[in-house]
Design an enzyme around this catalytic site. Structure first.
Site, PDB file in Angstrom:
ATOM      1  N   ASP A 162       0.824  -1.189   0.004  1.00 28.83           N
ATOM      2  CA  ASP A 162       0.017  -0.024   0.092  1.00 28.83           C
ATOM      3  C   ASP A 162       0.728   1.179  -0.192  1.00 28.83           C
ATOM      4  OD1 ASP A 162      -2.290  -1.774   0.286  1.00 28.83           O
ATOM      5  OD2 ASP A 162      -1.506  -2.168   2.482  1.00 28.83           O
ATOM      6  N   HIS A 190      -4.577  -3.394   6.355  1.00 27.37           N
ATOM      7  CA  HIS A 190      -4.405  -3.502   4.589  1.00 27.37           C
ATOM      8  C   HIS A 190      -5.638  -3.923   4.210  1.00 27.37           C
ATOM      9  CE1 HIS A 190      -3.130  -5.042   0.994  1.00 27.37           C
ATOM     10  NE2 HIS A 190      -3.483  -6.206   1.115  1.00 27.37           N
TER      11      HIS A 190
END
Ligand code: NAD
Ligand code: LMR
Length: 330
Positions: A162, A190
């Site tokens: 990410d 996440h």
């Protein structure tokens, strides 16, 4: 004199991510170009998976990596994790047709309970654990709770993909090179609720926030693009991200072991209470690393928009944790 080999355990070793990951570990991309490694590879106890794993090992042999000091195949975490210095927990059950999120949580919770217990019993006391298998933060929390004899700080979850996605989006928006960007942060889980935050970031020393100066783009383009990138890749490729996930795992462990030289990165780590995140929740934080230890960057201002985003991702993690509490005897 040659260094003593480090033992690296990898679960889900015959899967998509494994196929991108193992060759880079054996090439020295993760622990250093002077660090021999022994790969201890875990797959499920199933003829097809074990046969596929053998095939991957044949290819590893055929690369003749000078740093690959040995490798073994396993179907039992108690042997796969023996004396492991690093454990990459990649293998997990993916969501199948008709499965609810809760079902996935539960199926994977069982896997990570067993694996946490095995790490507790047989891994090096300094083992560095990275959980990649989804839901990564909660799986890391489960493994950590199942390993009471290992330091909780040894258990981390992967937010680095990410983080890297956020870097690339900002580089494209500002027209600057990705390598010039520092101080990016991804807070939280996440999952699409993660909060990618460039308020502190600089590119070539200039403030990214000032350069972009567009809160509408931040809220309505940047955050959804980064948050839903995994789904966009599944849609485009027909399979979830693999090479970029493996690359992020390499980045995460390399920075943890070899240090960031004062630079920030993002790791999912058990909270120590920083920024009001309850202790033990595995949460994406900005960290710096040195001598094999990470430290959460302290003292960052959390404005109202950021607090709202952080609360959103924290609430989701709290819900996930509540969903598996019964398996942890809580
Ligand atoms: P995959 O299905 O190709 O491979 C997973 C492998 O794990 C399979 O070979 C399977 O047999 C094995 N496995 C399943 N349960 C196991 C167990 N208990 N022990 C050992 N091996 C086991 O999946 P993939 O594409 O390699 O992805 C693996 C996981 O990583 C998935 O959960 C995926 O959602 C997750 N992922 C996370 C991130 C992240 O950023 N955190 C990014 C991409 C993918
Ligand atoms: C990703 O972020 O690419 C992975 O977690 C895969 C997914 O399910 O989104």
């Amino acid at each position: 004199m040659a260094k003593t080999p480090k033992r690296v355990a990898v679960t889900g070793a015959a899967g998509q991510i494994g196929y991108s990951l193992l060759f880079r570990i054996a090439n020295g991309d993760m622990l250093g170009k002077d660090q021999p490694v022994i790969l201890q590879l875990l797959e499920i106890d199933n003829e097809k998976a074990q046969k596929a794993l053998k095939g991957v090992m044949m290819e590893l042999e055929d690369c003749a990596f000078p740093l690959l000091a040995g490798m073994t195949a396993h179907s039992d975490p108690m042997t796969a994790f023996k004396d492991a210095d690093v454990a990459l927990l990649v293998g997990a059950r993916p969501r199948g047709p008709g499965m609810e999120r809760k079902d996935l949580l539960e199926a994977n919770a069982q896997i990570f309970t067993v694996q946490g217990k095995a790490l507790d019993a047989v891994a090096s006391r300094d083992v560095k654990v990275l959980v990649v298998g989804n839901p990564a933060n909660t799986n890391a929390h489960i493994a950590m709770k199942s390993a009471p004899n290992l330091p909780a700080k040894n258990f981390t979850a992967m937010l680095r993909l990410d983080h890297n996605r956020a870097l690339s989006q900002v580089a494209a928006k500002t027209g600057k090179a990705v390598g010039g960007i520092e101080k990016m942060v991804v807070w939280g889980n996440h999952s699409p609720t993660m909060y990618a935050d460039y308020r502190f970031a600089t590119v070539d020393g200039q403030s990214v926030k000032d350069l972009i100066n567009d809160q509408e783009w931040n809220a309505n383009t940047f955050l959804p693009t980064v948050g839903k990138r995994g789904a966009a890749i599944i849609d485009a490729r027909g399979a979830s991200s693999a090479a970029s996930a493996a690359n992020a795992a390499i980045d995460h462990v390399r920075d943890w072991v070899l240090g960031t030289n004062g630079k920030w990165t993002t790791m999912g780590v058990p909270s120590d209470g920083s920024y009001g995140i309850p202790e033990g929740i595995v949460f994406g934080f900005p960290v710096t690393t040195e001598n094999g230890e990470y430290k959460i960057v302290q003292g960052l201002e959390i404005d109202a928009f950021s607090q709202e985003r952080i609360n959103l991702t924290l609430n989701e993690l709290n819900e996930e944790r509540a969903g598996v509490a019964h398996l942890l005897g809580q």
